[in-house]
Design a protein around this motif. Structure first.
Motif, mmCIF file in Angstrom:
data_model
loop_
_atom_site.group_PDB
_atom_site.id
_atom_site.type_symbol
_atom_site.label_atom_id
_atom_site.label_comp_id
_atom_site.label_asym_id
_atom_site.label_seq_id
_atom_site.Cartn_x
_atom_site.Cartn_y
_atom_site.Cartn_z
ATOM 1 N N ALA A 165 58.510 6.803 77.105
ATOM 2 C CA ALA A 165 57.912 5.930 78.123
ATOM 3 C C ALA A 165 58.381 6.354 79.506
ATOM 4 O O ALA A 165 59.575 6.599 79.728
ATOM 5 C CB ALA A 165 58.287 4.470 77.860
ATOM 6 N N SER A 187 56.402 15.901 77.174
ATOM 7 C CA SER A 187 56.386 14.907 76.097
ATOM 8 C C SER A 187 55.466 15.348 74.961
ATOM 9 O O SER A 187 55.797 15.198 73.767
ATOM 10 C CB SER A 187 55.927 13.548 76.654
ATOM 11 N N ARG A 203 53.089 8.393 72.200
ATOM 12 C CA ARG A 203 53.558 8.020 70.866
ATOM 13 C C ARG A 203 52.994 8.998 69.840
ATOM 14 O O ARG A 203 51.888 9.508 70.001
ATOM 15 C CB ARG A 203 53.108 6.603 70.503
ATOM 16 N N ALA A 241 59.423 2.827 68.387
ATOM 17 C CA ALA A 241 58.671 1.594 68.580
ATOM 18 C C ALA A 241 58.799 0.707 67.353
ATOM 19 O O ALA A 241 59.167 1.166 66.255
ATOM 20 C CB ALA A 241 57.198 1.926 68.846
ATOM 21 N N ARG A 297 56.824 4.243 65.138
ATOM 22 C CA ARG A 297 56.433 5.476 65.797
ATOM 23 C C ARG A 297 57.415 5.830 66.908
ATOM 24 O O ARG A 297 58.003 4.956 67.545
ATOM 25 C CB ARG A 297 55.015 5.347 66.367
ATOM 26 N N THR A 298 57.560 7.120 67.134
ATOM 27 C CA THR A 298 58.441 7.606 68.199
ATOM 28 C C THR A 298 57.691 7.541 69.526
ATOM 29 O O THR A 298 56.526 7.943 69.608
ATOM 30 C CB THR A 298 58.885 9.047 67.913
ATOM 31 N N GLU A 299 58.382 7.048 70.582
ATOM 32 C CA GLU A 299 57.711 6.814 71.873
ATOM 33 C C GLU A 299 58.567 7.354 73.013
ATOM 34 O O GLU A 299 59.786 7.190 73.031
ATOM 35 C CB GLU A 299 57.453 5.318 72.082
ATOM 36 N N THR A 317 63.296 6.999 75.850
ATOM 37 C CA THR A 317 62.864 7.449 74.516
ATOM 38 C C THR A 317 63.352 6.438 73.501
ATOM 39 O O THR A 317 64.521 6.020 73.535
ATOM 40 C CB THR A 317 63.443 8.841 74.198
ATOM 41 N N ARG A 366 52.940 6.203 78.377
ATOM 42 C CA ARG A 366 53.594 6.192 77.060
ATOM 43 C C ARG A 366 52.936 7.248 76.166
ATOM 44 O O ARG A 366 51.712 7.318 76.086
ATOM 45 C CB ARG A 366 53.482 4.819 76.402
#
Length: 737
Positions: free
Chosen positions: A718, A645, A674, A710, A714-716, A707, A672
């Motif tokens: 989890a 990630s 981010r 958020a 923002r790209t997250e 994926t 997570r």
């Protein structure tokens, strides 16, 4: 059903009273038996009349084997006739043990009158006995004496012993459960036992004759005791194990039996068969009918059914053995004649069996044995019945009929018996060898929880109990049956905890010691399987450690050399990533659980190093170091997911800040990652080999990877993974800048 409470009295007082009653009836029996004049002869009926088996005392001159012809007064008449009107010729019927076998009341009354004549003659000081031996007739004058107690026959003592024992057994049950109507009726049968057994002992133990009026009174008392005994026996099934009628209505049963007895004593019945035998058979049928009703009403009550099984078993064994011996003696000639007095011993079998049923003493151990004995008795009765039918109906010889009956019973009865046994015994049909794959599968489950669930499923499948729950405070090494067979306690084995099982077969039967032995055998198999698994794991662990040491010493040393001597930063970073992957792989191979503090520190250190190298700020949100440990494989898969990630975020997101949040709640880990780089919709992402590999590895542990973008843009990425109990205690989360 219980009686109303009253002032309690010590059970020992009532038991001593019962003992005094039984001994008093025994003393009365002995006293009556000693009042008769004594010749000193032991006699038996024969085809030629009355045969002398042994002689002593007054008639010692008469040899054994002689046949008595007649009795004459001791003072001869003037004519010296050989056959005067005072002479009484002796017949084999004079020694009949029980006059009830005669077909008419007239014959019975004539028998009593003849007994009076013989006794009047024996009441004189001397009597002349005519006898015959070796074809010649003789006459011996005998001076009669009082009967000594040593001359009383064994048959009389046997009947006294049986009736006293049965009385005490029944009263023992009654005094321990005085408020239970079933126990009270059982105690009543014990009190009635001497009433019909002792009079029979007097007249069946006579030497030759007793006064006719006394014989009539003893016979009537025997009949009354027998009918009241049968009524009390039927009353047991009317109130035990559950009441079918109110106790006051039991008086109707006893009243009807008393009226039937009066019709017999007053000679109002058509014949002795109707006056006594039909009454006894009717009482037996009523008892069996009430037992059938109780059986139907006790469905789903294993203790009540087990008690009923013992009632019926005891009744069938006692009466069945009597019928078996009567048939084989009178009809088939298999066995020598058996005196009826010894048949009272079968009543003792009934008493012992019913006492065990009423007291419910270790009933689960005796239940199966009772069925086997009952099946054996049924087989013997079936052979006798078929043999008698062939002899009487087809006039076959006894040898041919016996062979045919054995063949018929072998073909028809024994398969039917096996089928009935499987239905009534209701034991698990699964064999131990059939369960070996299941036991091995339990031993090789990946977690303790999975082992526990698989073991519970196996116990549920074998015994089908209504309740199955863990038993934390049970430390015995073997399975034990408790609560009269309602419950089975199963000990722990390795990681499998102890359990308590209740009401097997959905409450249709009881646990037995056979079930406990079966579970012990299963536990032994499970222990052996776990030992084999542990040995295999130890071997594999040692091999992994050896491989890990070699990789660390060889590959690790070369990667470290490459990191320090790499000609470019890109090659240095690649070597460092390879070193991290190698370290992760070696940790997995070590199989040692990692403390949570070390795991969180490793993840933060790697994330911080990579963010610093890329010039990206790291925000690390994680719990304080909790107690407990994390499995090495779980740490490895989480570490690789975190690494992949971070790689994707740094490579494709071009962020300024990277946030990693770790939470652990209720056995679940949430991770997570981010980044604040330019947001793109997840549907436009191309899932590469790294992301696919990460997703597949996570699925092996029941984890999920998501994926998304958020709400804050923002790209997250989890990750959600379940953890074992020991590695996931509840903890508080704090934020570290």
């Amino acid at each position: 059903m219980t009686r109303p409470s009253s002032t309690p009295r010590p059970p020992s007082r009532w038991l001593f009273a019962a003992l005094a009653y039984a001994l008093a009836t025994a003393a009365w029996t002995v006293a009556l038996s000693l009042q008769a004049p004594w010749l000193g002869l032991r006699l038996a009926p024969s085809p030629h009349g009355v045969q002398v088996l042994a002689s002593q005392g007054p008639a010692a001159a008469i040899p054994a084997g002689a046949t008595l012809l007649a009795l004459r007064p001791g003072t001869p008449s003037s004519a010296a006739a050989t056959a005067s009107a005072e002479d009484i010729p002796l017949q084999a019927e004079d020694l009949i043990e029980e006059p009830d076998v005669m077909p008419t009341y007239a014959q019975i009354d004539g028998f009593f009158a003849r007994q009076s004549q013989i006794h009047q003659l024996l009441a004189q000081p001397t009597v002349r006995v005519q006898w015959q031996a070796d074809g010649s007739a003789h006459e011996t004058t005998v001076t009669l004496q009082d009967r000594p107690i040593s001359a009383l026959p064994l048959l009389l003592w046997f009947q006294i012993a049986v009736s006293v024992t049965g009385c005490l057994i029944a009263c023992w049950v009654w005094v321990l459960r005085p408020r239970d109507w079933g126990a009270c009726m059982f105690g009543l049968t014990g009190l009635l036992f001497p009433i019909f057994a002792m009079p029979a002992a007097v007249y069946s133990g006579r030497e030759l004759a007793v006064p006719g009026n006394l014989f009539f009174a003893l016979n009537a008392l025997n009949h009354w005791g027998s009918l009241m005994f049968g009524a009390a026996f039927g009353a047991i099934f009317m109130v035990h194990p559950r009441p079918l009628v109110r106790p006051v209505h039991l008086l109707w049963l006893f009243g009807a039996c008393n009226l039937w007895w009066l019709s017999d004593v007053l000679r109002l019945a058509p014949s002795p068969a109707v006056g006594l035998q039909l009454a006894v058979v009717t009482e037996m049928l009523l008892a069996m009918g009430f037992a059938a009703v109780q059986w139907r009403k006790s469905r789903g009550e294993p203790l009540a059914r087990a008690s009923l099984r013992w009632f019926i078993f005891s009744l069938m064994v006692g009466s069945g053995l009597f019928i078996l011996l009567i048939i084989t003696t009178a009809m088939l000639g298999w066995l020598p004649p058996m005196p009826q007095g010894y048949a009272f011993g079968f009543f003792l079998i009934i008493y012992v069996g019913i006492a065990l049923g009423l007291r419910r003493y270790r009933l689960f151990q005796l239940d199966e044995w009772a069925f086997r004995m009952l099946m054996w008795l049924g087989g013997a009765l079936a052979v006798v019945a078929v043999d008698a039918l062939l002899i009487l109906a087809l006039d076959w010889s006894s040898g041919l009929a016996l062979g045919a009956s054995l063949w018929v019973c072998g073909v028809l009865y024994f398969p039917a018996r096996q089928w009935l046994w499987q239905r009534l015994a209701n034991r698990p049909s699964t064999q131990l060898q059939e369960l070996m794959p299941d036991v091995v599968r339990i031993a090789f489950q990946p977690s303790h929880q999975a082992q526990k669930e698989a073991w519970q499923a196996l116990l549920q499948r074998i015994f089908d109990p209504l309740h199955l729950q863990p038993l934390p405070a049970y430390a015995q090494p073997h399975a034990e049956v408790h609560e009269d067979g309602l419950a089975l306690r199963v000990p722990a084995c390795g990681a499998v905890p102890a359990h308590r099982l209740s009401y097997p077969a959905r409450g249709q039967r009881l646990f037995s010691t056979q079930d406990a032995s079966f579970v012990d055998a299963l536990l032994h198999l499970l222990h052996e399987a776990e030992s084999s698994r542990d040995a295999q794991e130890r071997g594999a662990r040692e091999e992994r450690r050896r491989i890990a040491r070699d990789m660390h010493d060889d590959v690790g040393a070369r990667l470290l050399m490459l990191i320090h001597r790499a000609p470019s930063p890109e090659l240095t970073e690649l070597a460092r990533a390879a070193m991290n992957d190698l370290r992760t792989a070696l940790n997995v191979m070590d199989t040692q659980a990692i403390p949570w503090a070390d795991a969180l520190a490793d993840w933060r250190a790697e994330a911080s190093a990579r963010c610093d190298a890329a010039g990206v700020a790291l925000r690390w949100n994680a719990p304080q170091a909790p107690d407990g440990e994390l499995a090495s494989r779980q740490k490895s898969v989480i570490e690789r997911a975190l690494r992949e990630s971070i790689t994707n975020a740094l490579k494709h997101g071009q962020p300024h800040t990277l946030e990693v949040a770790v939470t652990i709640e209720q056995g679940q880990l949430e991770l997570r990652v981010r980044n604040d780089g330019p947001a793109t919709h997840p549907d436009l992402w191309a899932e590469g080999r790294g992301l696919r590999g990460m997703r597949h590895r996570l699925e092996e542990f029941g984890a999920h990877l998501h994926t998304r973008t958020a709400p804050d843009g923002r790209t997250e990425v989890a990750l959600s993974m379940p953890l074992t109990q020991e590695s996931a205690p509840p903890m508080q989360v704090r934020e570290t800048p």
